[in-house]
Design an enzyme around this catalytic site. Structure first.
Site, mmCIF file in Angstrom:
data_model
loop_
_atom_site.group_PDB
_atom_site.id
_atom_site.type_symbol
_atom_site.label_atom_id
_atom_site.label_comp_id
_atom_site.label_asym_id
_atom_site.label_seq_id
_atom_site.Cartn_x
_atom_site.Cartn_y
_atom_site.Cartn_z
ATOM 1 N N SER A 1 -2.741 -5.354 -2.761
ATOM 2 C CA SER A 1 -3.601 -5.173 -1.591
ATOM 3 C C SER A 1 -2.796 -5.410 -0.304
ATOM 4 C CB SER A 1 -4.811 -6.108 -1.699
ATOM 5 O OG SER A 1 -5.850 -5.689 -0.845
ATOM 6 N N ASP B 1 -11.752 1.768 -7.707
ATOM 7 C CA ASP B 1 -11.545 0.774 -6.647
ATOM 8 C C ASP B 1 -12.529 1.033 -5.503
ATOM 9 O OD1 ASP B 1 -10.504 -0.843 -4.567
ATOM 10 O OD2 ASP B 1 -8.474 -0.656 -5.366
ATOM 11 N N HIS C 1 -10.336 -3.188 -7.777
ATOM 12 C CA HIS C 1 -9.250 -3.532 -6.860
ATOM 13 C C HIS C 1 -8.354 -4.653 -7.401
ATOM 14 C CE1 HIS C 1 -7.291 -3.205 -3.025
ATOM 15 N NE2 HIS C 1 -7.486 -4.474 -2.716
#
EC number: 3.1.1.-
Length: 347
Positions: A171, A298, A326
Site C-alpha cells: 500500500s 481490492d 487489499h
C-alpha cells in the site's frame, strides 16, 4: 485458504472407505490448522502486548514478528498442507527480504509471510515505520516522508558493504520503498510493490488513492476521518478510518481472526508523508528493478487504479492475485508467498 481446506475435507469424505490415506490427510489438515493458529496467537499476543505497554516503548528500532532465531525453522510450512517446502535458497544471490507495511499497519501484519519465507530458507526482516507498530513516536509529529521512512533508511544504511536486499512494500509502503530506492539503488536488488503506491516523480502517495477517497484538497477539507493533533485551528496531522470503513476497504476477503488482529493493532496514519510530493530521478530510482503485485478483489485500491499505476510506471514484471483484498498477506498468503519466491528467482 480456509475454502481450500474445507473443499479438501469434503473430497475426502466422498472417497469412501475411510482408509489410512484419508486419516493421513485429516492429520495433515489438523496440523496445518494448528500451525496457523499458533502463528496467529503469536501475532495477536504481540499486538496485545503492544497495546498494553505502548507508553513504555521508545525509539525506532525495527522488530521482527515471529521467531527471534536466525536459524531456519524445522517445522513444516503452515501454508504448504503439511509438506516440507523445497529449499532452493542456496541458488539465490539475495536472500534477505525487507517487508515494509502500509498506512496504519505495522510489522505485525507480515506474520504469515515471515513464517513462510523463513521456511523457504530466506531471511525476512520487518520494520515499523515512524509512528507505526512498536515505534511509539507520536503520529502527529511525523510530517515528512523522510521522517516516516527513517527506520527503513537506517536499516539500509547499516547493511554490510556489498550486501543487497529485496524490498517489499504494501500500500503506501510503496512510497517508502520508492524513497529508499532513490537513496540507495546500489543496496536494493529488487523492489516489489504489493497493491502499492508506485508513484511517479512529483506525485503524492495520496494521489494514487484519489479515485476512492477524492482529491487531496477535498479530503483535507471535508474528510470526517482527519485528526487535528495540534488543535482544530491548525492543519490536520493524521487520519484514521473507523472500524466499519477499515473492514470494508481493507479486509473484505480476510479471515475474521486477522481482521480482529488488525482492529486492535492499527494506528493513525501521519498525513504529511501521504501528501508530500516525492522526488525521484531516472539516474537512481529509474535504474531500480521494480515489480508490481495486483490484488483483484481490492476495494481500497481498485484493480482499475492498479492497472493505471502499472501503465504509468512500467515495472519490469506484473503479477496478479485473484480473490485477494487489499491485504494479501492475510487473504491470500500462499499466493503472495509464491509470487515473492518467483520474483526472487528472476535473474
Amino acid at each position: 485458504m480456509g475454502n481450500k481446506i474445507i473443499s479438501m475435507m469434503k473430497k475426502d469424505s466422498k472417497d469412501g472407505g475411510g482408509g489410512s490415506k484419508s486419516k493421513r490427510m485429516n492429520r495433515s489438515q489438523r496440523k496445518l490448522l494448528a500451525d496457523e493458529e499458533m502463528l496467529h496467537r503469536r501475532a495477536l499476543s504481540m499486538a496485545i502486548h503492544q497495546a498494553q505497554l505502548s507508553q513504555r516503548f521508545d525509539g525506532s528500532m525495527s522488530r521482527r514478528v515471529g521467531s527471534t532465531s536466525t536459524r531456519k525453522r524445522t517445522l513444516s510450512d503452515p501454508f504448504s498442507n503439511g509438506k516440507q517446502v523445497p529449499d532452493f535458497s542456496e541458488s539465490l544471490m539475495v536472500k534477505k527480504f525487507v517487508l515494509v507495511h502500509g498506512e496504519g499497519f505495522g510489522a505485525w501484519c507480515w506474520y504469515k509471510m515471515v513464517a513462510s519465507l523463513e521456511e523457504s530458507g530466506l531471511s525476512p526482516i520487518t520494520v515499523d515505520l515512524t509512528g507505526c507498530g512498536f515505534n511509539m513516536t507520536d503520529t502527529n509529529s511525523v510530517s515528512t516522508l523522510e521522517e516516516y521512512s527513517r527506520p527503513l533508511i537506517e536499516l539500509l544504511e547499516n547493511l554490510p558493504e556489498e550486501e543487497k536486499v529485496i524490498l517489499v512494500g504494501h500500500s503506501t509502503g510503496g512510497a517508502s520503498i520508492s524513497y529508499a530506492l532513490e537513496r540507495f539503488p546500489e543496496k536494493i536488488s529488487k523492489a516489489i510493490f504489493v497493491c502499492a503506491t508506485m508513484v511517479s516523480d512529483g506525485q503524492r502517495p495520496f494521489d494514487v488513492f484519489s479515485e476512492e477517497l477524492g482529491s487531496a484538497e477535498r479530503f483535507m477539507k471535508e474528510s470526517q476521518f482527519l485528526i487535528y493533533g495540534n488543535g482544530k485551528d491548525k492543519p490536520p496531522t493524521g487520519f484514521m478510518f473507523e472500524k466499519p470503513h477499515m473492514k470494508g476497504l481493507y479486509f473484505n476477503q480476510s479471515p475474521n481472526k486477522d481482521i480482529a488482529l488488525a482492529m486492535i493493532s492499527m494506528r493513525p496514519v501521519p498525513l504529511g508523508p501521504m501528501m508530500e510530493k516525492v522526488s525521484l530521478t531516472a539516474e537512481r530510482y529509474g535504474k531500480g528493478r521494480r515489480f508490481y503485485v495486483q490484488t483483484l478483489d481490492d476495494r481500497a485500491l481498485s484493480p482499475d487504479v492498479q492497472e493505471k499505476v502499472v501503465r504509468e510506471n512500467s515495472p519490469e514484471g506484473v503479477f496478479k492475485i485473484k480473490g485477494s483484498d487489499h491485504c494479501p498477506f492475510f487473504s491470500k498468503p500462499q499466493s503472495l508467498h509464491k509470487i515473492l519466491l518467483e520474483i526472487a528467482q528472476i535473474p
